[in-house]
Write a protein that holds these residues in place. Sequence first.
Motif, PDB file in Angstrom:
ATOM      1  N   ILE A  78      69.998   9.993  63.043  1.00  0.00           N
ATOM      2  CA  ILE A  78      69.156   9.089  62.258  1.00  0.00           C
ATOM      3  C   ILE A  78      69.340   9.444  60.789  1.00  0.00           C
ATOM      4  O   ILE A  78      69.109  10.583  60.387  1.00  0.00           O
ATOM      5  CB  ILE A  78      67.671   9.221  62.637  1.00  0.00           C
ATOM      6  CG1 ILE A  78      67.448   8.788  64.093  1.00  0.00           C
ATOM      7  CG2 ILE A  78      66.796   8.395  61.698  1.00  0.00           C
ATOM      8  CD1 ILE A  78      66.032   9.042  64.597  1.00  0.00           C
ATOM      9  N   ASP A  80      67.802   9.343  57.501  1.00  0.00           N
ATOM     10  CA  ASP A  80      66.459   9.112  56.953  1.00  0.00           C
ATOM     11  C   ASP A  80      66.354   9.485  55.478  1.00  0.00           C
ATOM     12  O   ASP A  80      65.264   9.651  54.945  1.00  0.00           O
ATOM     13  CB  ASP A  80      65.401   9.841  57.783  1.00  0.00           C
ATOM     14  CG  ASP A  80      65.596  11.342  57.820  1.00  0.00           C
ATOM     15  OD1 ASP A  80      66.673  11.820  57.402  1.00  0.00           O
ATOM     16  OD2 ASP A  80      64.667  12.043  58.266  1.00  0.00           O
ATOM     17  N   ILE A 104      61.782   4.080  62.496  1.00  0.00           N
ATOM     18  CA  ILE A 104      62.265   4.846  63.652  1.00  0.00           C
ATOM     19  C   ILE A 104      61.503   4.420  64.895  1.00  0.00           C
ATOM     20  O   ILE A 104      62.083   4.196  65.965  1.00  0.00           O
ATOM     21  CB  ILE A 104      62.113   6.358  63.412  1.00  0.00           C
ATOM     22  CG1 ILE A 104      63.139   6.827  62.370  1.00  0.00           C
ATOM     23  CG2 ILE A 104      62.298   7.142  64.722  1.00  0.00           C
ATOM     24  CD1 ILE A 104      62.918   8.245  61.886  1.00  0.00           C
ATOM     25  N   ARG A 124      67.784  14.232  62.626  1.00  0.00           N
ATOM     26  CA  ARG A 124      67.512  13.496  61.398  1.00  0.00           C
ATOM     27  C   ARG A 124      68.174  14.215  60.228  1.00  0.00           C
ATOM     28  O   ARG A 124      68.162  15.444  60.156  1.00  0.00           O
ATOM     29  CB  ARG A 124      66.004  13.382  61.162  1.00  0.00           C
ATOM     30  CG  ARG A 124      65.258  12.690  62.285  1.00  0.00           C
ATOM     31  CD  ARG A 124      63.820  12.419  61.890  1.00  0.00           C
ATOM     32  NE  ARG A 124      63.042  11.928  63.024  1.00  0.00           N
ATOM     33  CZ  ARG A 124      61.828  11.394  62.918  1.00  0.00           C
ATOM     34  NH1 ARG A 124      61.254  11.283  61.728  1.00  0.00           N
ATOM     35  NH2 ARG A 124      61.178  10.978  63.998  1.00  0.00           N
TER      36      ARG A 124
END
Length: 483
Positions: A78, A80, A104, A124
């Motif tokens: 992810i 972020d 998310i 992340r």
Amino acid sequence: MTATALTRTQADLVLYDTLSATKRPFTPMQAGQVGIYVCGMTVYDYCHMGHARVMVGFDVITRWLRAIGYQVNYVRNITDIDDKIINRANENGESITELTDRFITAMWQDEKALGCRSPDREPRATEHIEDMQQLIDTLMVKNLAYQGAGGDVYYAVDRFDGYGKLSKRKLDEMQAGASERVTAADDKQHPFDFVLWKSAKPSEPHWPSPWGLGRPGWHIECSAMSTCCLGETFDIHGGGHDLQFPHHENEIAQSEGASGKTYANNWMHMGFINIDGEKMSKSLGNFFTIRDVLKKFNPEAVRFFLLSSHYRSPVNFSDAALKESHTALTRLYQALKSAEMYSDIDVDEAAWSSEAGQAFAAAMNDDFNTAKAVSVLFGVAGEVNRAIKSDDQQTAVAQARILKTLASVLNIVQTSPSQFLQARIDGDAKDGMSDRDIAAKIAERAEAKANKDFAKADAIREALKALGIELEDSRAGTTWRRV
């Protein structure tokens, strides 16, 4: 072919490797285990249908690998922290954490709605800043990176001999600006040098580093996270077709430059979702979010649409294509529903010993050819229908169980046939009738037929049909479905 025999089909698995541009037998680094890293979403907005293809595509790939006996470690990152995330948070007047946490959660909801299992790990970027800094430091020591006058740290692409090998490009033939994430900077030594560490700007998130306060570049994130989760070399690296260059090319340069080892043994890329012949993407403004599509179409029909083409092939997205997918999926459910009048239809591992089971396995072992595997399912559905027509109950039930078993690997045709067939096809269509209303009309029609008022019975059928509700009469009684 029992479950054990299905496991033995590991030896038959071949996949297309983007780097070598060949289809070849798959041999994992460690027998019986597969490590997969897939580039995930940058969470500043809702996921679109291009993301859906990556979600569903790798969900099926990992399901098949597990079905044939592999232990799979599926990692999807992810992102972020990113320029787009910072800009969107500022536009919304919210913190970056508030923004990313919200999207998310939305991503997980979309993924679940499409019938996908969650990855085994979802690192992340903000959790791996130290790992990224260590990787950048290694590249600096190896003279593959440098700090510009403005404080940013760059990767020197012309110092890595293999740059361009994945995308089949030559550095001296490339044009600057091939990616929206490639920026022109006065302190770059080469126009395609890319940023590893961005010096801090006022009011932006930042972390301390040997090169001053700043934050990581996009490409270094995946190199660090994949290495932390799977090691310096792993089995499969995947993502969307658009990530081949520059993102995956840059990952290779970073990772192999730092370790001196092969980064990923196999590269897999999902084909584009096209709208009117043009790639669907947020940057082009021609995208449809997953949740907007699911407001109009059954989630399983959307999944089926994505599986009906080979994962490497481009797919043309349209309402008409999704309606056709729903109609096709209905044929499979109708076959199961017809066989249910004889017996419950459950998954049966013995199905893999059938001719259809072997054909399905061969299709999936041929670079995860879901399009061909789906065609096998329709062949089995035809066998069910033929058996029912001749009232061969044993064959009908046996074939229906084969159908459900094979389809289970794709995670389709697993819900109650009545539930699927009676669900609304188009979320915008309002026929104004509840299930109870329809049941009442069916009862009224049955009473009319009992009273030999066939004109009234036919009128009820036609009225329901006009509302998109099809009645089906059989020895077991009258059932209905939406069309």
